[in-house]
Write a protein that holds these residues in place. Structure first.
Motif, short mmCIF file in Angstrom:
data_model
loop_
_atom_site.label_atom_id
_atom_site.label_comp_id
_atom_site.label_asym_id
_atom_site.label_seq_id
_atom_site.Cartn_x
_atom_site.Cartn_y
_atom_site.Cartn_z
N TYR A 27 0.85 -1.18 0.00
CA TYR A 27 0.00 0.00 0.00
C TYR A 27 0.89 1.24 0.00
CZ TYR A 27 -3.49 -3.29 1.82
OH TYR A 27 -4.33 -4.36 2.00
N ARG A 28 0.33 2.34 -0.46
CA ARG A 28 1.06 3.60 -0.30
C ARG A 28 0.09 4.66 0.19
NH1 ARG A 28 2.81 4.59 -6.60
NH2 ARG A 28 0.80 5.24 -7.45
N LYS A 29 0.64 5.57 0.97
CA LYS A 29 -0.19 6.59 1.58
C LYS A 29 -0.33 7.78 0.64
CE LYS A 29 0.27 7.46 5.99
NZ LYS A 29 0.80 7.97 7.27
N ASP A 30 -1.56 8.09 0.32
CA ASP A 30 -1.84 9.24 -0.53
C ASP A 30 -1.47 10.51 0.24
OD1 ASP A 30 -4.12 10.00 -3.02
OD2 ASP A 30 -3.49 11.52 -1.57
N PRO A 31 -0.60 11.34 -0.29
CA PRO A 31 -0.15 12.52 0.47
C PRO A 31 -1.26 13.53 0.72
CG PRO A 31 0.69 12.56 -1.78
CD PRO A 31 0.09 11.22 -1.58
N GLU A 32 -2.31 13.52 -0.08
CA GLU A 32 -3.39 14.48 0.11
C GLU A 32 -4.42 13.97 1.13
OE1 GLU A 32 -3.30 16.55 -4.33
OE2 GLU A 32 -5.10 15.56 -3.59
N THR A 33 -4.82 12.74 0.98
CA THR A 33 -5.86 12.20 1.85
C THR A 33 -5.30 11.46 3.05
OG1 THR A 33 -5.98 10.07 0.70
CG2 THR A 33 -7.31 11.87 -0.18
N GLN A 34 -4.01 11.12 3.00
CA GLN A 34 -3.36 10.34 4.06
C GLN A 34 -3.93 8.93 4.18
OE1 GLN A 34 -0.49 11.48 6.08
NE2 GLN A 34 -0.58 12.68 4.19
N ARG A 35 -4.70 8.53 3.19
CA ARG A 35 -5.24 7.18 3.22
C ARG A 35 -4.29 6.24 2.50
NH1 ARG A 35 -11.45 6.83 1.65
NH2 ARG A 35 -11.00 4.71 2.33
N LYS A 36 -4.22 5.03 2.98
CA LYS A 36 -3.38 4.03 2.35
C LYS A 36 -4.18 3.35 1.24
CE LYS A 36 -0.76 3.08 6.57
NZ LYS A 36 -1.55 3.87 7.53
N LYS A 37 -3.58 3.30 0.08
CA LYS A 37 -4.23 2.70 -1.08
C LYS A 37 -3.44 1.49 -1.55
CE LYS A 37 -6.30 7.00 -2.80
NZ LYS A 37 -6.42 7.91 -3.96
N LEU A 38 -4.15 0.44 -1.91
CA LEU A 38 -3.51 -0.77 -2.38
C LEU A 38 -2.84 -0.51 -3.72
CD1 LEU A 38 -3.13 -3.83 -1.80
CD2 LEU A 38 -5.17 -4.21 -3.20
N VAL A 39 -1.61 -0.98 -3.83
CA VAL A 39 -0.84 -0.84 -5.06
C VAL A 39 -0.73 -2.18 -5.78
CG1 VAL A 39 1.45 -0.31 -5.98
CG2 VAL A 39 0.49 1.08 -4.14
N ALA A 40 -0.45 -3.21 -5.02
CA ALA A 40 -0.29 -4.54 -5.58
C ALA A 40 -0.49 -5.57 -4.48
CB ALA A 40 1.10 -4.72 -6.21
#
Length: 116
Positions: A37-50
Motif C-alpha cells: 500500500y502507499r499513503k496518498d499525500p493528500e488524503t493520508q489514506r493508504k491505497k492498495l498498489v499490488a
C-alpha cells in the motif's frame, strides 16, 4: 500476531527503479494475500498498489500495472515490490499488510521519493 517490517525505500530519479522488501517477524504462510500500500499525500489514506496470494498469484492496481512486480517468498517470510519506470507520482510512504481480512498492526513503512 505477525509483524511486517518494510524496507528498501529511498531516493530515485524519474525512470529509475527501487525494490521494497516486507519481512515478517514469523511465518507469513498463513496470510492468504499480502499487499503493498502507499499513503496518498493528500488524503493520508493508504491505497492498495499490488497484492500477491500465498501461492504467488499477483494483482496490480492502476499505474502499478506493467511497472511494478510483486513477489513472495514464504520460506523467507518476505514479500517484495520491484518498482521500475518510477515517476514523481510514486513518491509516497509504502506499507505492506494483509489484503484480505482485517489489517494487521501497520508497520512504519518505507519512504520512496522520486525526484531529479
Amino acid at each position: 500476531q505477525v509483524q511486517l517490517v518494510e524496507s528498501g525505500g529511498g531516493l530515485a530519479q524519474p525512470g529509475g527503479s527501487l525494490t521494497l522488501s516486507c519481512v515478517g517477524s514469523e511465518s507469513i504462510s498463513d496470510i492468504y494475500v499480502v499487499g503493498w500500500y502507499r499513503k496518498d499525500p493528500e488524503t493520508q489514506r493508504k491505497k492498495l498498489v499490488a497484492s500477491v496470494s500465498n501461492i504467488g498469484h499477483p494483482a496490480y492496481v492502476g499505474s502499478a500495472e506493467g511497472r511494478f512486480t510483486i513477489s513472495r517468498d514464504n520460506a523467507k517470510n518476505a514479500v517484495y515490490l520491484q518498482m521500475t519506470a518510477l515517476n514523481v507520482y510514486d513518491t509516497a510512504e509504502y506499507y505492506c499488510n494483509q489484503a484480505v481480512g482485517g489489517f494487521l498492526t501497520w508497520g512504519r513503512g518505507t519512504q520512496v521519493i522520486v525526484s531529479s
